[in-house]
Design an enzyme around this catalytic site. Structure first.
Site, short mmCIF file in Angstrom:
data_model
loop_
_atom_site.label_atom_id
_atom_site.label_comp_id
_atom_site.label_asym_id
_atom_site.label_seq_id
_atom_site.Cartn_x
_atom_site.Cartn_y
_atom_site.Cartn_z
N SER A 1 3.78 3.46 -18.97
CA SER A 1 3.10 2.20 -19.35
C SER A 1 2.63 1.41 -18.14
N LYS A 2 2.25 2.12 -17.08
CA LYS A 2 1.67 1.48 -15.89
C LYS A 2 0.22 1.91 -15.70
N ARG A 3 -0.41 2.47 -16.75
CA ARG A 3 -1.78 2.94 -16.70
C ARG A 3 -1.98 4.03 -15.62
N ASN B 1 -3.98 20.31 -19.49
CA ASN B 1 -2.67 20.44 -20.11
C ASN B 1 -1.59 19.88 -19.18
N PHE B 2 -0.37 19.80 -19.68
CA PHE B 2 0.80 19.41 -18.88
C PHE B 2 0.66 18.04 -18.22
N LEU B 3 -0.05 17.12 -18.90
CA LEU B 3 -0.11 15.73 -18.42
C LEU B 3 1.29 15.14 -18.59
N CYS B 4 1.85 14.68 -17.50
CA CYS B 4 3.22 14.17 -17.56
C CYS B 4 3.44 13.09 -16.51
N VAL B 5 3.96 11.94 -16.93
CA VAL B 5 4.34 10.86 -16.01
C VAL B 5 5.84 10.66 -16.19
N THR C 1 -5.44 19.44 -26.25
CA THR C 1 -4.78 19.08 -27.51
C THR C 1 -3.70 18.06 -27.19
N HIS D 1 -8.74 1.25 -27.25
CA HIS D 1 -8.51 2.32 -26.27
C HIS D 1 -9.30 1.96 -25.02
N LYS D 2 -8.72 1.04 -24.24
CA LYS D 2 -9.44 0.47 -23.09
C LYS D 2 -9.94 1.57 -22.15
N PHE D 3 -9.14 2.64 -21.97
CA PHE D 3 -9.61 3.72 -21.10
C PHE D 3 -10.56 4.64 -21.85
N LEU E 1 -1.68 26.23 -24.89
CA LEU E 1 -0.23 26.45 -24.69
C LEU E 1 0.54 25.12 -24.73
C1 LIG Z 1 -14.97 17.56 -17.45
C2 LIG Z 1 -13.53 17.65 -17.19
C3 LIG Z 1 -12.72 16.59 -17.97
C4 LIG Z 1 -11.16 16.75 -17.78
C5 LIG Z 1 -10.33 15.69 -18.49
C6 LIG Z 1 -10.41 15.78 -20.00
C7 LIG Z 1 -9.47 14.76 -20.70
C8 LIG Z 1 -7.99 15.17 -20.60
C9 LIG Z 1 -7.09 14.16 -21.30
C10 LIG Z 1 -5.60 14.49 -21.15
C11 LIG Z 1 -5.16 15.68 -22.00
C12 LIG Z 1 -3.65 15.86 -21.92
C13 LIG Z 1 -3.15 17.05 -22.76
C14 LIG Z 1 -1.66 17.04 -22.76
O1 LIG Z 1 -1.02 17.32 -21.75
S1 LIG Z 1 -0.82 16.51 -24.20
C15 LIG Z 1 0.83 16.24 -23.63
C16 LIG Z 1 0.93 14.83 -22.98
N1 LIG Z 1 2.22 14.64 -22.32
C17 LIG Z 1 3.28 14.07 -22.93
O2 LIG Z 1 3.23 13.63 -24.07
C18 LIG Z 1 4.55 14.04 -22.09
C19 LIG Z 1 5.37 12.76 -22.29
N2 LIG Z 1 4.56 11.57 -22.11
C20 LIG Z 1 4.12 11.17 -20.86
O3 LIG Z 1 4.33 11.81 -19.84
C21 LIG Z 1 3.26 9.90 -20.83
O4 LIG Z 1 3.50 9.16 -21.99
C22 LIG Z 1 1.74 10.21 -20.73
C23 LIG Z 1 1.44 10.81 -19.36
C24 LIG Z 1 1.34 11.18 -21.84
C25 LIG Z 1 0.96 8.90 -20.89
O5 LIG Z 1 1.40 7.99 -19.88
P1 LIG Z 1 1.94 6.52 -20.29
O6 LIG Z 1 2.63 6.65 -21.62
O7 LIG Z 1 2.68 5.98 -19.13
O8 LIG Z 1 0.60 5.67 -20.57
P2 LIG Z 1 -0.29 4.93 -19.43
O9 LIG Z 1 0.07 3.50 -19.41
O10 LIG Z 1 -0.21 5.66 -18.14
O11 LIG Z 1 -1.78 5.14 -20.01
C26 LIG Z 1 -2.07 4.72 -21.33
C27 LIG Z 1 -3.40 5.35 -21.66
O12 LIG Z 1 -3.23 6.79 -21.68
C28 LIG Z 1 -3.63 7.29 -22.97
N3 LIG Z 1 -2.80 8.44 -23.33
C29 LIG Z 1 -1.51 8.44 -23.73
N4 LIG Z 1 -1.10 9.70 -24.01
C30 LIG Z 1 -2.18 10.51 -23.77
C31 LIG Z 1 -2.39 11.93 -23.88
N5 LIG Z 1 -1.45 12.76 -24.31
N6 LIG Z 1 -3.64 12.42 -23.58
C32 LIG Z 1 -4.63 11.58 -23.18
N7 LIG Z 1 -4.48 10.24 -23.06
C33 LIG Z 1 -3.27 9.71 -23.34
C34 LIG Z 1 -3.41 6.10 -23.92
O13 LIG Z 1 -4.19 6.30 -25.08
C35 LIG Z 1 -3.89 4.94 -23.06
O14 LIG Z 1 -5.30 4.93 -23.00
P3 LIG Z 1 -6.13 3.88 -23.96
O15 LIG Z 1 -5.64 4.21 -25.36
O16 LIG Z 1 -5.76 2.51 -23.49
O17 LIG Z 1 -7.58 4.25 -23.77
C1 LIG Z 2 -0.86 20.28 -25.05
N1 LIG Z 2 0.04 21.22 -25.57
C2 LIG Z 2 0.00 21.21 -27.01
C3 LIG Z 2 1.07 22.10 -27.48
C4 LIG Z 2 2.35 21.32 -27.32
N2 LIG Z 2 3.07 21.64 -28.48
C5 LIG Z 2 3.55 23.02 -28.65
C6 LIG Z 2 3.31 20.67 -29.45
N3 LIG Z 2 2.69 19.47 -29.36
C7 LIG Z 2 2.96 18.57 -30.33
C8 LIG Z 2 3.85 18.87 -31.37
F1 LIG Z 2 4.14 17.99 -32.32
C9 LIG Z 2 4.46 20.15 -31.38
N4 LIG Z 2 5.31 20.54 -32.31
C10 LIG Z 2 5.80 21.87 -32.50
C11 LIG Z 2 6.52 21.33 -33.74
C12 LIG Z 2 7.99 21.32 -33.46
O1 LIG Z 2 8.55 22.33 -33.10
N5 LIG Z 2 8.63 20.11 -33.60
C13 LIG Z 2 10.06 20.01 -33.28
C14 LIG Z 2 10.18 20.17 -31.81
C15 LIG Z 2 10.99 21.07 -31.18
N6 LIG Z 2 10.85 20.91 -29.86
C16 LIG Z 2 9.92 19.95 -29.64
C17 LIG Z 2 9.42 19.44 -28.44
C18 LIG Z 2 8.42 18.48 -28.53
C19 LIG Z 2 7.95 18.04 -29.77
C20 LIG Z 2 8.49 18.53 -30.95
N7 LIG Z 2 9.48 19.49 -30.86
C21 LIG Z 2 5.82 19.98 -33.47
N8 LIG Z 2 4.19 21.03 -30.42
#
Ligand SMILES: CCCCCCCCCCCCCC(=O)SCCNC(=O)CCNC(=O)[C@H](O)C(C)(C)COP(=O)(O)OP(=O)(O)OC[C@H]1O[C@@H](n2cnc3c(N)ncnc32)[C@H](O)[C@@H]1OP(=O)(O)O
Ligand SMILES: CNCCCN(C)c1ncc(F)c(N2CC(C(=O)NCc3cnc4ccccn34)C2)n1
Length: 409
Positions: free
Chosen positions: A167-169, A157-161, A193, A23-25, A409
C-alpha cells in the site's frame, strides 16, 4: 497521516459505500477502461501505436530513495533462492490466508527462461542498505494469437511486493518499469492474469478442484466433508484406478516434439486467444521436467500416430498454520488435446497418474473444453476466479472462458 494510509481509508470507505472504485494508476494506462465496456465503436486491436525507440525512457523509473533496482539473474542459484524466498513468504494467498503459493526454484527457473527470454525483464527491488530483495516482477516473450493476428507480447507474472511494503504505490512503479524494459525490445503488448478485478478483463475463468487426497484436503481446510458424507464414503468417492486405462498412453519424450507441436497448433487454432507455439516452445514448455511439468500422450498401438495429449504443472502451496501438514501438493491442468481418445477418458488418465505421483489436488480452469469433463470427473468449483488481461490491446467484447486457449503459470 501519510498518503497511503489516507488512501486506504478512502478505499475502505468507498468499498463500504460500494462506490465505483477509482483506479488512479490503471486509468492512466492503455488498457480497456470500465467506462468503455460495451462501446462497440472501439476497434479490436492495439490501443496506442508503438513509440519510436529513441523516445522510450532510457533510464529506470524513480524508486523511493532507500530502494534500488536490480536485475535478477535466474541462471544464478543464489538469486533463484532469493526470488524463491521472497515469493514463498509474500506471494499470492487465498482470501482466508490459509494457503500461499510456493513456486519451487526449479519451476521459477523453467517459467522465466523460455526460448528468447530477456534477463532484463526479471526485475527486482532491493533495500540499498541490507541488499534484501523486497519486490519482484517478470516478463517473458511470447507470440500470442488473438483471432487471426499473431502478436509479439510480454507475459507478465510474479508481481510481488514484500508484506511490509504494501500500500505504498510500489506496484505501479514496478509495472511501469517492466513496461519500459519491454518497450525497449520493441514489444508493445502484454498478457497477464490476476485473481483481482482491474480495468478490464478480456475474460474471467473459474477454478475447479478435483480431490485426490480427500482426507488431507479436509484436514487442512481446503475442502469440507459433504453433507450426509462420512470420511470413508468420501475417500471411496474419489478413489481412482491404479493405472491409466487408455492403450498407448505414455510419457512424452524429446522425439515426440514435432508431432506434439503439430497436434497442439491444430487444436489451439480453434480458440480466440492462444499461444502460437513452435517446436522450440513445445520442447521448453511441454517436455516433462521433474517436479515442474508432466506431459503424456496417446500413441496409437496400431498406427503409431500421436492422437492425444495432456499435461499439468506442479505448483505446491504452503499450508499456513496446520499442525499435521505444511505443503499442499497441487497439479494444475496445462494444455490438453483430444482427437481420438474422449477428453473425459484422457483427463481421467491424467488424474490417475497425478494421484500416482502423490498430488493432493488437481486444479483446472474452465478454459478450452475443460467444462466438458469437470463435473463428471468430480471436480468441484473453487473459490478463486482468474481474470485474463491484455495490455494495449482491445478485444471486441469479453470472451467466454471456453474461447480462451491460453494458460499462464
Ligand atoms: C507492453 C508491456 C506491458 C507490461 C505490463 C503489463 C501490465 C502488468 C500488470 C501486472 C500483472 C501482474 C500479474 C501477477 O503477478 S498476479 C499476482 C499478483 N501478486 C500477488 O497477488 C502477490 C501478493 N500481493 C502483493 O505482492 C501486492 O499486493 C501487489 C504487488 C500485488 C500489489 O501491491 P500493493 O498491494 O502494495 O499495492 P500498491 O499500493 O503498490 O499499488 C496499488 C495499485 O496496484 C494495483 N494492483 C494491485 N494488485 C495488482 C495486480 N495483481 N496486478 C496489477 N495491478 C495490481 C491496484 O489496482 C492499484 O492500482 P489502481 O487500482 O489505483 O489503479
Ligand atoms: C498470475 N498467475 C495466475 C495463476 C496464479 N494462480 C494459480 C491462482 N491465482 C488466483 C487464484 F485464485 C488461484 N486459485 C487456485 C484455486 C485454489 O487452489 N485456491 C486455494 C488455494 C490453495 N493455494 C492457494 C494459493 C493462493 C490462492 C489460493 N490458493 C484459486 N490460483
Amino acid at each position: 497521516q501519510d498518503d497511503s494510509s489516507l488512501e486506504n481509508m478512502v478505499r475502505r470507505f468507498q468499498d463500504s459505500m460500494s462506490l465505483p472504485k477509482r483506479h488512479k494508476f490503471w486509468e492512466t494506462q492503455p488498457v480497456g477502461q470500465f467506462k468503455d465496456v460495451g462501446d462497440t465503436s472501439l476497434p479490436e486491436g492495439p490501443i496506442e501505436p508503438p513509440t519510436p525507440l529513441s523516445e522510450v525512457k532510457q533510464e529506470p523509473y524513480n524508486l523511493p530513495s532507500q530502494y534500488e533496482w536490480t536485475t535478477c539473474d535466474m541462471d544464478s542459484e543464489e538469486t533463484c533462492i532469493e526470488v524463491y524466498n521472497l515469493l514463498k513468504n509474500n506471494y499470492v494467498e487465498d482470501d482466508e490466508n490459509m494457503f500461499r503459493f510456493n513456486y519451487s526454484k526449479e519451476f521459477l527457473s523453467w517459467a522465466l527462461r523460455p526460448p528468447g527470454y530477456y534477463k532484463s525483464w526479471h526485475i527486482g527491488v532491493r533495500a540499498k542498505t541490507s541488499k534484501k530483495l523486497v519486490a519482484f516482477i517478470t516478463g517473458i516473450p511470447a507470440r500470442i494469437r488473438v483471432r487471426d493476428e499473431v502478436v509479439k507480447m510480454a507475459e507478465i507474472n510474479f508481481l510481488c511486493v514484500h508484506k511490509k511494503l504494501r500500500s505504498k504505490r510500489l506496484a505501479p512503479v514496478m509495472i511501469k518499469e517492466v513496461t519500459r524494459r519491454v518497450h525497449l525490445e520493441n514489444i508493445w503488448q502484454a498478457a497477464y492474469t490476476a485473481g483481482v478485478v482491474l480495468p478490464t478483463p478480456i475474460s474471467t475463468c473459474q477454478y475447479w478442484h478435483r480431490s485426490l487426497n480427500p482426507k488431507k484436503l479436509i484436514d487442512v481446510g481446503f475442502s469440507r466433508l459433504g453433507p450426509r458424507m462420512t470420511m470413508s464414503r468420501t475417500i471411496k468417492l474419489y478413489k481412482l484406478p491404479d493405472q491409466p486405462v487408455t492403450p498407448g498412453f505414455r510419457k512424452m519424450e524429446l522425439r515426440d516434439v514435432p508431432a506434439v507441436t503439430r497436434l497442439l497448433r491444430q487444436y489451439l487454432s480453434q480458440f480466440v486467444v492462444s499461444p502460437d507455439f513452435d517446436e522450440n516452445d513445445v520442447e521448453h514448455w511441454l517436455l516433462p521436467t521433474e517436479d515442474v511439468v508432466d506431459s503424456y500422450l496417446v500413441e496409437s498401438p496400431k498406427t503409431h500416430d500421436i492422437t492425444d495429449f495432456c499435461s499439468f504443472y506442479t505448483l505446491p502451496s504452503s499450508i499456513l498454520g496446520n499442525q499435521n501438514y505444511s505443503i499442499l501438493k497441487a497439479a494444475y491442468s496445462y494444455y490438453n488435446v483430444s482427437t481420438k481418445t474422449p477428453l473425459l477418458q484422457l483427463m481421467n488418465d491424467a488424474l490417475i497418474v497425478a494421484k500416482k505421483k502423490d498430488f493432493d489436488v488437481f486444479n483446472a480452469l474452465d478454459v478450452m473444453h475443460n467444462e466438458s469433463f469437470l463435473k463428471e470427473l468430480k471436480f468441484g468449483p473453487g473459490d478463486g476466479q482468474l481474470h485474463y488481461y491484455l495490455y494495449n490491446y482491445r478485444t471486441r467484447n469479453a470472451l467466454r472462458a471456453s474461447e480462451l486457449g491460453l494458460v499462464l503459470l
